[in-house]
Design an enzyme around this catalytic site. Structure first.
Site, PDB file in Angstrom:
ATOM      1  N   HIS A 120       0.816  -1.219   0.000  1.00 32.77           N
ATOM      2  CA  HIS A 120       0.000   0.000   0.000  1.00 32.77           C
ATOM      3  C   HIS A 120       0.851   1.271   0.000  1.00 32.77           C
ATOM      4  O   HIS A 120       1.894   1.356   0.638  1.00 32.77           O
ATOM      5  CB  HIS A 120      -0.922   0.010   1.225  1.00 32.77           C
ATOM      6  N   ASP A 121       0.382   2.243  -0.757  1.00 33.49           N
ATOM      7  CA  ASP A 121       0.946   3.602  -0.769  1.00 33.49           C
ATOM      8  C   ASP A 121       2.377   3.677  -1.274  1.00 33.49           C
ATOM      9  O   ASP A 121       3.063   4.680  -1.060  1.00 33.49           O
ATOM     10  CB  ASP A 121       0.854   4.244   0.627  1.00 33.49           C
ATOM     11  N   GLY A 138       4.982  -1.225   2.917  1.00 34.61           N
ATOM     12  CA  GLY A 138       4.182  -0.031   2.659  1.00 34.61           C
ATOM     13  C   GLY A 138       4.988   1.247   2.533  1.00 34.61           C
ATOM     14  O   GLY A 138       5.999   1.444   3.216  1.00 34.61           O
TER      15      GLY A 138
END
Length: 256
Positions: A120-121, A138
């Site tokens: 994520h991200d 992440g």
């Protein structure tokens, strides 16, 4: 006209451009936007929140815009943005963003090899090559034209500079600055990426300047003194400024 295999499942709320080929057993969810001339081979899954550009190729088993593997994720609406002309190989998984940044981004012209993971991200730049089974935690940032070999493990929030070569099997919890080779155990600076820079058209003079900049910075006991000396010696060089700024902006520390 799109070519959609009768054994593919495409949600009627998904938005498709033109010239896409969607193979058997693909699943494309709602809240997905796909551009033109993408090729989804069999068994590709595109989850909610995907925004896909043009000319990409997705190989069997790829899972794009998956729910983040982050316990802080509470179902907020986030995105996974894929640019143009990427090759995303078998069993690659790319998570969508969280409330932290709101999106995971993969730029243009990247090769993501089999079984690698983008959490994520993360932000992956352009022209990168990421090897088999490499895993990004992440909010990792990978700058343009980085080459990261197979089975590399990257700690969350790490920053990997442009034009690097990261050796296979490397584990890093610190940032890797631009233009270098990183490897060994524990991970450390292993020289300037001479072959990679020459292949990218860097002149011998520029490569020598990059090499000298690292000599100056790493030779100083106090990092800011080395940065100041390098800037004074090469005040007009964008490559030197990139290196110096990278060190200054590092949150996790830079390998040595």
């Amino acid at each position: 006209m799109n070519q959609i295999h009768p054994m593919a499942i495409v949600d009627p709320k998904a938005k498709l451009g033109d010239g896409n080929i969607i193979g058997p057993f693909c699943v494309i969810s709602k809240n997905v936007e796909i551009g033109d001339n993408n090729h989804f081979l069999n068994g590709v899954t595109i989850h909610e929140g995907a925004r896909i550009g043009n000319g990409n190729e997705f190989f069997p088993g790829a899972s794009i815009s998956t729910k983040p593997q982050d316990l802080k994720f509470k179902g907020e609406e986030t995105l996974c943005v894929i640019g143009d002309n990427n090759s995303i190989r078998e069993n690659v998984t790319i998570s969508r963003g969280t409330a932290s940044k709101g999106k995971t981004i993969v730029g243009n012209g990247n090769l993501l090899m089999e079984n690698m993971h983008v959490a994520h991200d993360c932000l992956i730049g352009n022209g990168c090559i990421i090897g088999n089974s490499t895993k990004f935690a992440g909010e990792v940032i990978v700058h343009d034209n980085a080459i990261i070999s197979a089975e590399v493990l990257v700690h969350q929030f790490n920053n990997i500079g442009g034009y690097v070569m990261v050796q296979g099997g490397t584990r890093t919890s610190q940032d890797i600055p631009p233009y270098v080779i990183a490897g060994k155990e524990p991970v450390r600076f292993a020289g300037v990426n001479l072959i990679g820079l020459r292949r990218r058209g860097f002149s011998n003079e520029t490569i020598e300047m990059i090499h000298d900049t690292y000599r100056i910075i790493y030779a100083q006991g106090i990092l800011k003194d080395g940065i100041a000396e390098a800037r004074t010696k090469y005040p007009e060089s964008k490559e030197v400024e990139y290196i110096c700024s990278f060190f200054e902006n590092s949150k996790r520390g830079v390998i040595r």
